[in-house]
Enzyme design. Structure first.
Site, PDB file in Angstrom:
ATOM      1  CG  ASP A   9     -40.852 -13.578  22.848  1.00  0.00           C
ATOM      2  OD1 ASP A   9     -41.296 -13.977  21.761  1.00  0.00           O
ATOM      3  OD2 ASP A   9     -39.877 -12.802  22.927  1.00  0.00           O
ATOM      4  CB  SER A  10     -38.215 -16.897  21.014  1.00  0.00           C
ATOM      5  OG  SER A  10     -38.199 -15.583  20.485  1.00  0.00           O
ATOM      6  CE1 TYR A  41     -37.620 -20.761  21.353  1.00  0.00           C
ATOM      7  CE2 TYR A  41     -40.001 -20.654  21.189  1.00  0.00           C
ATOM      8  CZ  TYR A  41     -38.873 -20.949  21.920  1.00  0.00           C
ATOM      9  OH  TYR A  41     -38.993 -21.431  23.192  1.00  0.00           O
ATOM     10  N   GLY A  42     -37.319 -18.381  15.093  1.00  0.00           N
ATOM     11  CA  GLY A  42     -37.705 -18.184  13.691  1.00  0.00           C
ATOM     12  C   GLY A  42     -37.179 -19.220  12.708  1.00  0.00           C
ATOM     13  CB  CYS A  72     -43.427 -15.737  20.595  1.00  0.00           C
ATOM     14  SG  CYS A  72     -42.288 -16.481  19.406  1.00  0.00           S
ATOM     15  CG  ASN A  73     -45.979 -12.544  15.573  1.00  0.00           C
ATOM     16  OD1 ASN A  73     -47.094 -12.327  15.111  1.00  0.00           O
ATOM     17  ND2 ASN A  73     -45.329 -11.649  16.296  1.00  0.00           N
ATOM     18  CB  THR A  74     -41.940 -18.078  15.672  1.00  0.00           C
ATOM     19  OG1 THR A  74     -41.330 -16.899  15.136  1.00  0.00           O
ATOM     20  CG2 THR A  74     -41.441 -19.292  14.920  1.00  0.00           C
ATOM     21  CD  GLU A 151     -33.703 -11.993  22.653  1.00  0.00           C
ATOM     22  OE1 GLU A 151     -33.013 -12.140  23.679  1.00  0.00           O
ATOM     23  OE2 GLU A 151     -34.953 -11.979  22.674  1.00  0.00           O
ATOM     24  CB  CYS A 183     -41.269 -10.706  14.850  1.00  0.00           C
ATOM     25  SG  CYS A 183     -40.003 -11.197  16.058  1.00  0.00           S
ATOM     26  CB  THR A 184     -43.421  -9.831  20.240  1.00  0.00           C
ATOM     27  OG1 THR A 184     -42.698 -11.046  20.462  1.00  0.00           O
ATOM     28  CG2 THR A 184     -44.889 -10.155  20.046  1.00  0.00           C
ATOM     29  CG  HIS A 185     -37.590 -10.176  19.384  1.00  0.00           C
ATOM     30  ND1 HIS A 185     -38.318 -11.336  19.511  1.00  0.00           N
ATOM     31  CD2 HIS A 185     -36.546 -10.277  20.253  1.00  0.00           C
ATOM     32  CE1 HIS A 185     -37.721 -12.115  20.418  1.00  0.00           C
ATOM     33  NE2 HIS A 185     -36.660 -11.499  20.883  1.00  0.00           N
TER      34      HIS A 185
END
Lengths: 268, 268
Positions: A9-10, A41-42, A72-74, A151, A183-185
């Protein structure tokens, strides 16, 4: 030695997927890499995300993982197809499971998607949803502030509440009955998002469905491992170990974690 | 022409899986074969079930299916591994998805399983559950009368209610909080089973989780098809077309169905 399931993931977002995998497959071993130093990353262009995603992938493949989850979706939108085609282990992303879960939950087939700029611009969710049900209607919304809030560890703060409310306002006038956290965040902001959207909207964290897919594919490839051999999860971050630890410990309820700082790309 | 997803079962039971697949993948085409003439499979020995399952498989493979779902627990226990190893299309059964769904639902990891004699004797469920979580405790119960009640169309009758109550009595004294319907016929009895077991026990129909696995594997193999090309489902039975039609029409809410009588094995 047990072979691990790899997650990339980012940053810390993919931990929301790890949490569900550990619930469904409590004896599997996890290797996790968060590229916190280059997060988010977005807003980056697709080529750069593609390159970073390969760097993360190679780092874990060298550690003999048996499966890769692009959590991570991006990164999924930018690189899943290519990585799946080139690796000889099973590789999955989070967009297809998220789409599947949303279609299962929706009654009116009007689905909203929250994502990073990269994910929204990729149109990966509308494409995935339409490969399952072509009658679905989609409203996408980029939420560029969300990842930084998570984050920084501020995901329970009053500022987070305000940013969520301001960002989601455009969705209030739509008829969606289901909202994908694309988005996994974002699952760390789920209580705030659910509260703002109200009871009529099911908020979908793709983690549970992704974990089911991990389980199904491990079984399909005869790779499940619930043996008593000891498990040693490993977490890697390109950023700050203490910040990673505080979020991860809170989210995974894992008091002792082996977290290592590593370098990727130019910094390597 | 669209390639179909193939389903095989000893009779009408697999329609409970088809129902969930059509909900999740409304544009996919279904070919279904129920071996009603030789139903039930449950009391037959493993070798015979293995042979019958291959006969059904070959019938559908000749019709160019893109994936095979062994929508019968007895047949899954007897033949999944062998068929999966020998066909070059994805092949899945119903035992792994049922196990996965049960572990997701259970809070105390004490799980009950209802199945045919063949399924219970195979120990396939305890094995599948333990490949996911080795701490699970399992109570298995064979319910040899259930399949005939369903195949005769009597699944809403007073007799059905009485048979369910008598059969499930031994489970009342266990501590299970989750009960797997380990036979695809049993979901037609689900209201009666739930009513008898009471609110403290989650009753698991493996259909929804199996449908998710169908969707995940079709995506993984690039075989999803939601194109506008017309869909023509086909249903085959080795038994009575009118009885098959009445149960299928009720269960699938599909007023017009193409149902053909066919012969398998010796009768062919």
């Amino acid at each position: 030695m047990k072979r691990a399931i790899g997650f990339i993931d980012s940053g810390v977002g993919g931990l929301t997927v790890v949490k569900e995998v550990l619930k469904q497959l409590p004896h599997e071993q996890i290797y996790y890499l968060g590229d916190t130093a280059r997060c988010p990353y977005g807003p980056r262009d697709r080529e750069e995300v593609h390159k970073f995603t390969w760097e993360m992938t190679n780092f874990l493949v060298e550690r003999n993982i048996k499966m890769l989850v692009i959590a991570c979706n991006t990164a999924t939108a930018a690189a899943l197809k290519d990585i799946r085609a080139k690796l000889d282990i099973p590789v999955i992303g989070v967009i297809q499971p998220g789409s599947r879960a949303a279609l299962k939950a929706s009654r009116n087939n009007k689905i909203g998607i929250l994502g990073t700029i990269g994910t929204v611009q990729s149109m990966a969710y509308p494409a995935a949803l339409k490969t399952l049900n072509r009658h679905v209607e989609v409203d996408s919304l980029a939420c560029p502030k969300f990842v930084s809030i998570v984050e920084s560890g501020e995901y329970k703060s009053a500022i987070a509440k305000k940013v969520v409310a301001e960002s989601l306002l455009p969705l209030k006038s739509t008829k969606i009955d289901t909202l994908i956290l694309g988005c996994t965040h974002y699952p760390l902001l789920k209580p705030l998002i659910e509260n703002f959207m109200g009871e009529g909207v099911a908020v979908i964290n793709s983690g549970e469905e992704t974990a089911s897919e991990v389980s199904a594919l491990l079984d399909y490839h005869n790779l499940l491992d619930a043996t008593e051999e000891s498990v040693q999860h490993r977490f890697f971050t390109t950023g700050s170990v203490p910040i990673f630890r505080s979020i991860a410990a809170d989210w995974l309820s894992m008091p002792e974690m082996e977290i290592e700082h590593i370098e990727l790309g130019e910094g390597k």
